[in-house]
Enzyme design. Structure first.
Site, PDB file in Angstrom:
ATOM      1  N   GLU A   1       0.810  -1.155  -0.489  1.00 33.47           N
ATOM      2  CA  GLU A   1       0.087   0.134  -0.093  1.00 33.47           C
ATOM      3  C   GLU A   1       0.583   1.492  -0.102  1.00 33.47           C
ATOM      4  OE1 GLU A   1      -2.498   0.816   3.515  1.00 33.47           O
ATOM      5  OE2 GLU A   1      -3.793   2.189   3.035  1.00 33.47           O
TER       6      GLU A   1
ATOM      7  N   LYS B   1      -2.845  -2.183  -2.939  1.00 33.52           N
ATOM      8  CA  LYS B   1      -3.813  -1.242  -2.392  1.00 33.52           C
ATOM      9  C   LYS B   1      -3.892   0.221  -3.010  1.00 33.52           C
ATOM     10  CE  LYS B   1      -6.470   0.324   1.425  1.00 33.52           C
ATOM     11  NZ  LYS B   1      -6.766  -0.483   3.173  1.00 33.52           N
TER      12      LYS B   1
END
Ligand code: 5MM
Length: 325
Positions: A165, A207
């Site tokens: 992420e 992500k």
């Protein structure tokens, strides 16, 4: 993790972030309140129809429901994958004012072994990239993607699926074009590093933050622009072996995050990866408010409702008229 029509709930707020969220609605920040609130999320009836996994914080992975059943057992019974946030947070990057690097690699191999024993099936590591005058620097980008790649390799060694992420923050006055430029660069550098460290891409999930103008920008982005620029950026930078991309909401409103995701899936049905969600605030905001008013059943229903709306958005089938059904 990337099943059609489903997404991931981010409920992995560290104590600092959780306290901020609790303070915003007047909930006392105690271990028991954190357990009870998260119990409401985890046990929400019907959540499994739209949520494939929940990212937990260390404390929550070890907690139990009122009846003594562990949260992990409850999730497994519902066919929701338990996940764990394993980074130790973003800390100031030395010699680079205003920039951060995510820490947590020390001892990670041992922690992952324990998390696996406790039942975690996937993990998450978040880096933050700030857009500003002359930033992000090369140093910040390199340090963060290196950390992501080392973390992902350790996860795969431990048999845990890594979510990588790299969040490009929405804070600032920047334009959508600048966000596009920085997000594309960040993702290209990330995939280069993942390759260098030997990470198996089909066993990872990205992500990502959406490509969007800064919150303080005089020109706010339309749903159409966010959808088009985000997909353009991802096509340029994310290899097709990556099975799925889940978005964070990053401070967007809950409906706004649903609309943006929906538009991407409505406009594009030829993408190599599944485009879904892993929202924290955009899934939890209405539920948290209701929970603070003592309405825990309504809070659970509000969470399931947002999950359903976003589940529809992963198929490009969301419409605002569905909000009140
Ligand atoms: C739920 O918040 C996560 C944890 O943040 P901290 O480590 O700072 O406490 C966060 O990583 C979250 O998973 C993502 O930012 C997505 O959440 P939002 O609210 O941006 O959708």
């Amino acid at each position: 993790m990337v099943a059609a029509g489903k997404g991931i709930l981010a409920a992995d707020e560290s104590h600092k972030t959780c306290q901020k969220r609790f303070d915003s609605v007047g909930i006392e920040f105690t271990e028991e309140n954190r357990r009870k609130y998260r119990q409401t999320l985890i046990t929400a009836e019907g959540l499994e129809e739209f949520i494939s996994g929940i990212i937990l914080f260390d404390e929550t992975l070890r907690q139990k429901a009122d009846d003594g059943t562990s949260f992990v057992d409850i999730l497994n019974k519902k066919n929701i994958l338990p996940g764990i946030k394993v980074d130790a947070g973003a800390k100031p990057l030395a010699l680079h004012e205003g920039e951060k690097v995510t820490e947590g690699l020390d001892g990670l191999r041992e922690r992952l072994i324990e998390y696996k024993e406790l039942g975690a099936q996937f993990a998450k590591w978040r880096s933050v990239i700030t857009i500003g005058k002359d930033i992000p620097s090369q140093a910040c980008l390199e340090a963060n993607v290196h950390g992501q790649a080392r973390y992902a390799a350790l996860c795969q060694e431990a048999g845990i699926v890594p979510i990588v992420e790299p969040e490009v923050l929405i804070n600032g006055e920047h334009s959508i074009e600048r966000c596009y430029e920085i997000t594309t660069l960040t993702l290209k550098m990330l995939y280069q590093q993942l390759k260098v460290q030997g990470v198996y891409l089909p066993g990872t999930v990205l992500k990502a933050s959406m490509v969007i103008a800064g919150k303080e920008s005089p020109e706010q982005s339309s749903v159409q622009d966010v959808a088009e620029m985000t997909v353009k950026c991802l096509r340029e930078s994310v290899p097709s072996e990556v099975p799925g991309i889940v978005f964070l909401s990053g401070g967007q409103g809950d409906i706004q995050a649903t609309e943006n995701l929906n538009m991407m899936n409505k406009l594009h049905d030829d993408l190599p990866w599944n485009l879904s969600f892993s929202y924290g605030r955009a899934l939890q905001a209405p539920a948290l408010k209701l929970w603070s008013e003592g309405k825990s059943d309504e809070a659970a229903q509000a969470l399931v409702h947002r999950a359903k709306m976003n589940g529809l958005a992963t198929l490009g089938k969301y419409g605002s008229e569905l909000e009140n059904e």
